[in-house]
Write a protein that holds these residues in place. Structure first.
Motif, PDB file in Angstrom:
ATOM      1  N   GLU A 156       0.826  -1.199   0.000  1.00 34.22           N
ATOM      2  CA  GLU A 156       0.000   0.000   0.000  1.00 34.22           C
ATOM      3  C   GLU A 156       0.865   1.256   0.000  1.00 34.22           C
ATOM      4  OE1 GLU A 156      -3.457   2.158   2.745  1.00 34.22           O
ATOM      5  OE2 GLU A 156      -2.609   0.217   3.321  1.00 34.22           O
ATOM      6  N   ASP A 157       1.901   1.272   0.848  1.00 33.26           N
ATOM      7  CA  ASP A 157       2.784   2.435   0.894  1.00 33.26           C
ATOM      8  C   ASP A 157       3.590   2.577  -0.394  1.00 33.26           C
ATOM      9  OD1 ASP A 157       1.973   3.315   3.343  1.00 33.26           O
ATOM     10  OD2 ASP A 157       3.598   2.367   4.460  1.00 33.26           O
ATOM     11  N   GLN A 158       4.017   1.463  -0.961  1.00 35.29           N
ATOM     12  CA  GLN A 158       4.743   1.517  -2.224  1.00 35.29           C
ATOM     13  C   GLN A 158       3.886   2.158  -3.311  1.00 35.29           C
ATOM     14  OE1 GLN A 158       6.512  -2.248  -3.439  1.00 35.29           O
ATOM     15  NE2 GLN A 158       6.806  -2.832  -1.294  1.00 35.29           N
ATOM     16  N   GLU A 159       2.629   1.754  -3.383  1.00 34.19           N
ATOM     17  CA  GLU A 159       1.736   2.283  -4.411  1.00 34.19           C
ATOM     18  C   GLU A 159       1.414   3.756  -4.160  1.00 34.19           C
ATOM     19  OE1 GLU A 159      -1.615  -0.332  -4.377  1.00 34.19           O
ATOM     20  OE2 GLU A 159      -0.572  -1.914  -5.519  1.00 34.19           O
ATOM     21  N   ARG A 160       1.435   4.172  -2.919  1.00 31.56           N
ATOM     22  CA  ARG A 160       1.191   5.571  -2.594  1.00 31.56           C
ATOM     23  C   ARG A 160       2.427   6.428  -2.887  1.00 31.56           C
ATOM     24  NH1 ARG A 160      -0.854   7.184   3.355  1.00 31.56           N
ATOM     25  NH2 ARG A 160      -2.748   6.226   2.535  1.00 31.56           N
ATOM     26  N   PHE A 220       8.560  11.644   1.764  1.00 32.28           N
ATOM     27  CA  PHE A 220       9.590  11.236   2.708  1.00 32.28           C
ATOM     28  C   PHE A 220       9.053  11.032   4.125  1.00 32.28           C
ATOM     29  CE2 PHE A 220      12.135  13.141  -0.729  1.00 32.28           C
ATOM     30  CZ  PHE A 220      12.895  12.016  -1.033  1.00 32.28           C
ATOM     31  N   ASN A 221       7.930  11.661   4.447  1.00 34.32           N
ATOM     32  CA  ASN A 221       7.301  11.385   5.743  1.00 34.32           C
ATOM     33  C   ASN A 221       6.688   9.992   5.782  1.00 34.32           C
ATOM     34  OD1 ASN A 221       8.003  13.858   6.710  1.00 34.32           O
ATOM     35  ND2 ASN A 221       5.932  14.535   7.191  1.00 34.32           N
ATOM     36  N   ASN A 222       6.487   9.404   4.613  1.00 39.46           N
ATOM     37  CA  ASN A 222       5.931   8.048   4.548  1.00 39.46           C
ATOM     38  C   ASN A 222       7.003   7.005   4.248  1.00 39.46           C
ATOM     39  OD1 ASN A 222       3.476   6.534   4.762  1.00 39.46           O
ATOM     40  ND2 ASN A 222       3.552   6.125   2.566  1.00 39.46           N
TER      41      ASN A 222
END
Length: 284
Positions: A156-160, A220-222
């Motif tokens: 999910e984070d990769q796709e975001r 970068f915050n994610n």
């Protein structure tokens, strides 16, 4: 068959190109008309190369070649941004056949209006990179030693994150943004390099940080390592020229050549900075 091929018979023998030129920083701009022979499948960089090769205006007057920036020629470096037919875009991917369909009379090339002009179509994008520095748009590292496998990143984070990582600092979003206003300071007589730079930095720090920097702060915050500076980024985004200046015009997302969801980043930033402000208020 090329999708543009049916229209080729309607193309003129020559292409008129009107260029807004400026000989040096602070000088008065002026318009110049050039004419080159039509060829299919040209882009704007190819047009500028042909103008440079002939080095004369449409009426035969000898002139210096038009100055412009470019690097990769494949919409990756972001250096060739300019205003073409009234719209900011990458000149390497601006196809002449499509531009002539918009305006069959001539191509109109101008430098971006939100940055100081160096010469002709070249602009000084120092403020763009300064604003990335304001929000610490990087992943901090302690050393270059092998520190082992890093934290796993969820699908999910990769796709975001991936769409945000495609930003090439081209400046299209800043040119289109109503809140990002031009900052151009004249150098005082006898002023040192250090004093002039300090004045510029102070002016940059008071002005709107821009959608590109806001989006990179969210990227970068994610990030597992980048989030160690999350509070510092949010502090910068709640200060002068921060997220509160954004008027939500949504022009930025409309002109982004990489179709980055900038307005989504702006919305996420609004929520993150609100929670950050509440948290820090209670911590006092």
């Amino acid at each position: 068959m090329n999708a543009l091929e049916p229209n080729l018979k309607k193309r003129p023998e020559f292409i008129k190109v009107r260029v807004r030129r400026q000989d040096a920083p602070g000088k008065e701009p002026y318009w110049e008309l050039h004419k080159i022979k039509y060829e299919p499948e040209l882009n704007v960089i190819s047009v500028l190369q042909r103008i440079a090769a002939q080095a004369k205006t449409s009426d035969g007057k000898k002139v210096n070649p038009v100055a412009w920036d470019c690097g990769c020629l494949e919409e990756v470096c972001g250096a060739c941004t300019m205003v073409i037919n009234g719209r900011v875009r990458q000149s390497c991917s601006a196809l002449v056949d499509r531009l002539l369909a918009e305006n069959s009379d001539e191509l109109v090339l101008e430098p971006m209006s939100k940055f100081p002009v160096i010469r002709d179509l070249q602009v000084d994008r120092e403020r763009l990179f300064h604003n990335l520095s304001r929000v610490k748009a990087w992943v901090p590292v302690d050393s270059y030693y092998d520190m082992g496998r890093g934290e796993r990143v969820s699908r999910e984070d990769q796709e975001r994150n991936y769409p945000l990582s495609q930003c090439m600092s081209c400046g299209c979003c800043l040119e289109a943004c109503p809140q990002f206003l031009k900052v151009e300071l004249e150098r005082h007589e006898g002023e040192s390099d250090e004093a002039y730079q300090a004045r510029k930095d102070a002016a940059f720090d008071e002005s709107f940080v821009g959608p590109h920097a806001i989006s990179q702060a969210m990227l970068f915050n994610n990030h597992p390592t980048g989030k160690t500076l999350a509070d510092e980024r949010l502090e910068a985004l709640t200060g002068p020229g921060g997220i509160q200046v954004c008027g939500n015009a949504q022009n930025c997302v409309a002109v982004c050549p990489k179709e980055i969801p900038l307005t989504t980043s702006i919305a996420r930033t609004g929520r993150a900075t609100t929670l950050y402000a509440i948290r820090t208020w209670f911590e006092k």
